[in-house]
Scaffold this motif. Structure first.
Motif: not given
Length: 290
Positions: A93-101, A69-75
């Protein structure tokens, strides 16, 4: 602390790609996670370099991150060497992108009117599809031309030509588009006092507004300065700077890095001494935060 995942190759010697992105992002007070796409003994300006493709490792690494469950603020993607890697980035992009990424794509594949060795026009179109999924893209004029499938103009273009390129790039899907390496032969109605300078022009697809920043054009060029520019830019965005100010900081830092390098009689030809200019970078960040 915000976390950026940057995906590009690592050249063990030669200041570019991950050996640039990792220290710069870290110095800017942002956590830098990395996903190497290949390992090279040196960058490609050296002769006889070794190369190991790491494409097969990308999916297992990403799967482990999802399990943890590692998340990123930017890719932040840089040099990608194959169609398969482009497809893997689209999936990431699809797997790790959120509304804040923030998704930041630097389409490293061409310069000075030519594609890098091993790339084709078909690859440039595929890169354009990936860029269309980004929040911010930062191609140079050569890369922009190839992604749009139009002839590259080294000179003789005007303001309307540059704006048309930006609008067409935005039509691919990116929210904010930046084109680097703009040089005008004569004054333009909007871009004034720019002859003899080199600049950046950006376009916000949502507001339909253009911005520009022109600065001193140095006679010397070095491998890896585009990677420095992109790394500073995405780092600055993670420090809550506006895109306009992030672009200015990135451009100024590249200029200062080149100046610091050539100030030494026996400087290394393969890259700039960006490390010695960290104080400049940090002071600008502190000033912005005030």
């Amino acid at each position: 602390m915000k976390r950026i995942i940057t995906i590009q190759d690592i050249s063990c010697v030669g200041k570019c790609s991950l050996t640039v992105a990792l220290p710069i992002i870290s110095a800017m007070g942002v956590e830098a996670a990395v996903l190497p796409t290949a390992v090279l003994s040196t960058h490609t300006a050296f002769k006889g370099f070794t190369f190991r493709d790491l494409t097969e490792d990308i999916t297992p690494i990403c799967n482990h991150w999802k399990e943890q469950k590692i998340a990123f603020d930017a890719i932040y993607t840089g040099y990608l060497g194959s169609f398969e890697q482009l497809d893997l980035m689209s999936k990431m992009f699809k797997d790790f992108r959120t509304s804040h990424t923030l998704v930041f794509v630097d389409p490293c594949m061409a310069d000075n009117g030519k594609l890098y060795p091993g790339f084709t026009q078909e690859f440039a179109f595929a890169m354009a599809k990936l860029a269309g999924q980004a929040d911010v893209i930062v191609p140079n004029l050569t890369e922009a031309s190839y992604m749009l499938g139009i002839p590259y103009k080294a000179s003789g273009y005007d303001e309307d030509y540059v704006k048309d390129i930006l609008i067409k790039l935005a039509a691919l899907g990116a929210k904010k588009v930046v084109v680097k390496g703009i040089v005008f032969d004569k004054e333009q109605k909007t871009f004034k006092n720019v002859v003899g300078k080199i600049g950046i022009v950006s376009y916000d697809a949502q507001t339909q507004k253009f911005s520009s920043y022109f600065h001193e054009k140095l006679e010397t060029s070095f491998h890896g300065t585009g990677d420095i520019f992109a790394s500073v830019c995405v780092g600055a965005l993670m420090r809550n700077m506006s895109l306009d100010n992030a672009l200015k900081l990135a451009a100024d830092y590249v200029v200062e890095s080149i100046k610091a390098t050539v100030a030494h009689k026996d400087y290394n030809w393969y890259g700039v001494d960006f490390e010695t200019v960290f104080p400049f970078l940090i002071k600008r960040l502190e000033k912005e935060a005030q």
